[in-house]
Design a protein around this motif. Structure first.
Motif, PDB file in Angstrom:
ATOM      1  N   LEU A 132      37.336  32.923  38.524  1.00 34.06           N
ATOM      2  CA  LEU A 132      36.704  34.012  39.263  1.00 34.06           C
ATOM      3  C   LEU A 132      36.384  33.673  40.718  1.00 34.06           C
ATOM      4  O   LEU A 132      35.932  34.544  41.468  1.00 34.06           O
ATOM      5  N   PRO A 137      38.441  47.604  36.235  1.00 36.29           N
ATOM      6  CA  PRO A 137      38.247  46.168  35.957  1.00 36.29           C
ATOM      7  C   PRO A 137      38.648  45.281  37.123  1.00 36.29           C
ATOM      8  O   PRO A 137      39.680  45.492  37.753  1.00 36.29           O
ATOM      9  N   GLN A 138      37.806  44.297  37.400  1.00 36.50           N
ATOM     10  CA  GLN A 138      38.066  43.354  38.490  1.00 36.50           C
ATOM     11  C   GLN A 138      38.517  41.994  37.968  1.00 36.50           C
ATOM     12  O   GLN A 138      38.622  41.029  38.737  1.00 36.50           O
ATOM     13  N   HIS A 155      34.078  48.935  28.283  1.00 33.00           N
ATOM     14  CA  HIS A 155      34.962  48.421  29.323  1.00 33.00           C
ATOM     15  C   HIS A 155      34.702  49.122  30.654  1.00 33.00           C
ATOM     16  O   HIS A 155      34.559  50.354  30.700  1.00 33.00           O
ATOM     17  N   ASP A 156      34.692  48.315  31.737  1.00 29.91           N
ATOM     18  CA  ASP A 156      34.541  48.877  33.081  1.00 29.91           C
ATOM     19  C   ASP A 156      35.775  49.716  33.420  1.00 29.91           C
ATOM     20  O   ASP A 156      36.904  49.323  33.132  1.00 29.91           O
ATOM     21  N   TYR A 171      33.239  32.649  31.522  1.00 31.14           N
ATOM     22  CA  TYR A 171      32.994  34.009  32.026  1.00 31.14           C
ATOM     23  C   TYR A 171      31.877  33.951  33.051  1.00 31.14           C
ATOM     24  O   TYR A 171      31.262  32.895  33.271  1.00 31.14           O
ATOM     25  N   HIS A 189      36.509  42.691  31.722  1.00 32.40           N
ATOM     26  CA  HIS A 189      35.412  43.243  32.531  1.00 32.40           C
ATOM     27  C   HIS A 189      34.696  44.302  31.695  1.00 32.40           C
ATOM     28  O   HIS A 189      35.157  45.435  31.555  1.00 32.40           O
ATOM     29  N   LEU A 243      32.502  39.234  33.142  1.00 32.20           N
ATOM     30  CA  LEU A 243      33.839  39.090  33.725  1.00 32.20           C
ATOM     31  C   LEU A 243      34.478  37.797  33.246  1.00 32.20           C
ATOM     32  O   LEU A 243      33.810  36.758  33.157  1.00 32.20           O
ATOM     33  N   HIS A 265      27.410  42.988  34.103  1.00 37.81           N
ATOM     34  CA  HIS A 265      28.862  42.826  34.067  1.00 37.81           C
ATOM     35  C   HIS A 265      29.176  41.517  33.334  1.00 37.81           C
ATOM     36  O   HIS A 265      28.536  40.493  33.600  1.00 37.81           O
TER      37      HIS A 265
END
Ligand code: AMP
Length: 127
Positions: A119, A38-39, A34-35, A92, A43, A114, A112
Protein backbone atom coordinates in the motif's frame (compact mmCIF):
# COMPACT_ATOMS: atom_id res chain seq x y z
CA UNK A 1 -19.82 19.18 22.12
CA UNK A 2 -22.92 17.77 20.48
CA UNK A 3 -22.25 15.74 17.37
CA UNK A 4 -24.42 16.58 14.37
CA UNK A 5 -25.42 13.52 12.32
CA UNK A 6 -26.80 13.99 8.78
CA UNK A 7 -29.43 11.34 8.07
CA UNK A 8 -29.19 11.96 4.31
CA UNK A 9 -25.61 10.65 3.99
CA UNK A 10 -25.06 7.71 1.66
CA UNK A 11 -24.26 5.18 4.40
CA UNK A 12 -27.44 6.08 6.27
CA UNK A 13 -29.29 5.39 3.02
CA UNK A 14 -27.53 2.02 2.67
CA UNK A 15 -28.51 1.14 6.26
CA UNK A 16 -32.14 2.05 5.52
CA UNK A 17 -32.04 -0.23 2.45
CA UNK A 18 -32.61 2.68 0.05
CA UNK A 19 -29.54 1.90 -2.04
CA UNK A 20 -27.82 -1.47 -2.53
CA UNK A 21 -24.45 -2.59 -1.22
CA UNK A 22 -22.18 -5.59 -1.65
CA UNK A 23 -22.33 -6.95 1.88
CA UNK A 24 -19.36 -8.88 3.28
CA UNK A 25 -20.72 -9.38 6.80
CA UNK A 26 -23.67 -8.06 8.82
CA UNK A 27 -24.16 -8.35 12.57
CA UNK A 28 -26.55 -6.82 15.12
CA UNK A 29 -24.67 -3.51 15.31
CA UNK A 30 -22.32 -3.50 12.31
CA UNK A 31 -22.30 -3.74 8.50
CA UNK A 32 -19.27 -4.46 6.29
CA UNK A 33 -19.46 -3.97 2.53
CA UNK A 34 -17.24 -3.47 -0.51
CA UNK A 35 -16.19 0.10 -1.32
CA UNK A 36 -17.80 1.29 -4.56
CA UNK A 37 -14.48 2.80 -5.73
CA UNK A 38 -11.85 0.33 -4.54
CA UNK A 39 -8.34 1.73 -4.14
CA UNK A 40 -6.75 -1.71 -3.67
CA UNK A 41 -7.69 -5.28 -4.63
CA UNK A 42 -9.28 -5.56 -1.18
CA UNK A 43 -11.23 -2.47 -0.07
CA UNK A 44 -14.03 -2.99 2.42
CA UNK A 45 -15.81 -0.48 4.65
CA UNK A 46 -16.96 -1.39 8.15
CA UNK A 47 -19.67 0.85 9.62
CA UNK A 48 -21.66 0.85 12.84
CA UNK A 49 -25.43 0.79 12.36
CA UNK A 50 -25.78 3.60 14.90
CA UNK A 51 -25.77 7.30 14.02
CA UNK A 52 -22.09 8.20 14.59
CA UNK A 53 -20.19 10.77 12.54
CA UNK A 54 -16.54 10.01 13.34
CA UNK A 55 -14.33 7.61 15.25
CA UNK A 56 -14.20 9.96 18.23
CA UNK A 57 -18.00 10.27 18.25
CA UNK A 58 -18.31 6.48 18.21
CA UNK A 59 -15.69 6.11 20.94
CA UNK A 60 -17.46 8.68 23.15
CA UNK A 61 -21.10 7.67 22.73
CA UNK A 62 -21.43 4.09 21.44
CA UNK A 63 -22.32 1.34 23.89
CA UNK A 64 -19.82 -1.31 24.95
CA UNK A 65 -21.83 -3.81 22.89
CA UNK A 66 -21.62 -1.65 19.76
CA UNK A 67 -17.87 -1.09 20.18
CA UNK A 68 -17.16 -4.77 20.82
CA UNK A 69 -19.34 -5.83 17.90
CA UNK A 70 -17.71 -3.33 15.53
CA UNK A 71 -14.18 -4.35 16.51
CA UNK A 72 -14.83 -8.09 16.31
CA UNK A 73 -16.66 -7.71 13.00
CA UNK A 74 -13.76 -5.76 11.49
CA UNK A 75 -11.36 -8.47 12.64
CA UNK A 76 -13.58 -11.19 11.21
CA UNK A 77 -13.70 -9.33 7.89
CA UNK A 78 -9.88 -9.39 7.79
CA UNK A 79 -10.04 -13.16 8.27
CA UNK A 80 -12.76 -13.59 5.64
CA UNK A 81 -10.84 -11.52 3.07
CA UNK A 82 -7.69 -13.58 3.57
CA UNK A 83 -5.44 -10.64 4.42
CA UNK A 84 -4.45 -11.60 7.97
CA UNK A 85 -0.65 -11.86 8.16
CA UNK A 86 0.68 -15.27 9.10
CA UNK A 87 -2.25 -17.29 7.82
CA UNK A 88 -1.57 -16.99 4.10
CA UNK A 89 -2.50 -13.31 4.02
CA UNK A 90 0.00 -10.55 3.37
CA UNK A 91 -1.44 -7.86 5.61
CA UNK A 92 -3.72 -4.87 5.34
CA UNK A 93 -4.25 -1.29 6.52
CA UNK A 94 -7.18 0.17 8.43
CA UNK A 95 -8.03 3.86 7.98
CA UNK A 96 -10.73 6.05 9.52
CA UNK A 97 -10.89 9.54 8.01
CA UNK A 98 -12.51 12.32 10.05
CA UNK A 99 -13.49 15.85 9.17
CA UNK A 100 -11.78 18.41 6.94
CA UNK A 101 -8.14 17.54 7.56
CA UNK A 102 -8.91 13.82 7.47
CA UNK A 103 -10.62 14.36 4.09
CA UNK A 104 -13.77 12.51 5.18
CA UNK A 105 -16.32 12.36 2.36
CA UNK A 106 -19.13 10.43 4.01
CA UNK A 107 -20.14 11.75 7.46
CA UNK A 108 -20.98 8.36 8.96
CA UNK A 109 -18.11 6.72 10.85
CA UNK A 110 -16.44 4.01 8.78
CA UNK A 111 -13.24 1.99 8.86
CA UNK A 112 -11.57 1.24 5.55
CA UNK A 113 -9.83 -2.15 5.32
CA UNK A 114 -7.37 -2.13 2.41
CA UNK A 115 -5.14 -4.93 1.19
CA UNK A 116 -4.16 -7.20 -1.68
CA UNK A 117 -1.10 -5.15 -2.66
CA UNK A 118 1.72 -3.22 -1.01
CA UNK A 119 0.00 0.00 0.00
CA UNK A 120 2.97 2.37 0.04
CA UNK A 121 3.68 5.09 2.55
CA UNK A 122 1.11 5.73 5.25
CA UNK A 123 0.46 9.38 4.35
CA UNK A 124 1.17 11.15 1.05
CA UNK A 125 2.10 14.81 1.16
CA UNK A 126 -0.76 17.00 -0.05
CA UNK A 127 1.53 19.82 -1.21
P1 AMP B 1 -14.09 8.72 3.20
O1 AMP B 1 -13.33 9.65 2.31
O2 AMP B 1 -13.22 8.10 4.27
O3 AMP B 1 -15.34 9.36 3.77
O4 AMP B 1 -14.52 7.51 2.30
C1 AMP B 1 -15.78 7.32 1.76
C2 AMP B 1 -15.73 6.07 0.92
O5 AMP B 1 -17.06 5.68 0.63
C3 AMP B 1 -15.01 6.22 -0.42
O6 AMP B 1 -13.93 5.30 -0.48
C4 AMP B 1 -16.11 5.92 -1.45
O7 AMP B 1 -15.62 5.20 -2.57
C5 AMP B 1 -17.08 5.09 -0.62
N1 AMP B 1 -18.46 5.09 -1.10
C6 AMP B 1 -19.23 6.17 -1.42
N2 AMP B 1 -20.47 5.79 -1.78
C7 AMP B 1 -20.48 4.43 -1.66
C8 AMP B 1 -21.48 3.43 -1.88
N3 AMP B 1 -22.73 3.74 -2.31
N4 AMP B 1 -21.16 2.13 -1.66
C9 AMP B 1 -19.92 1.81 -1.24
N5 AMP B 1 -18.94 2.69 -1.00
C10 AMP B 1 -19.22 3.99 -1.22
Amino acid sequence: MAYQYDDTNVFARILRGEIPNKTVLETEHTLAFHDIGPQAPVHVLVIPKGRYVTFDHFAAEASEAEIADFTRTAGEVCRMLGVRPGEGGQGYRTIANAGLHGVQEVPHYHMHILGGRILGRMVARAD
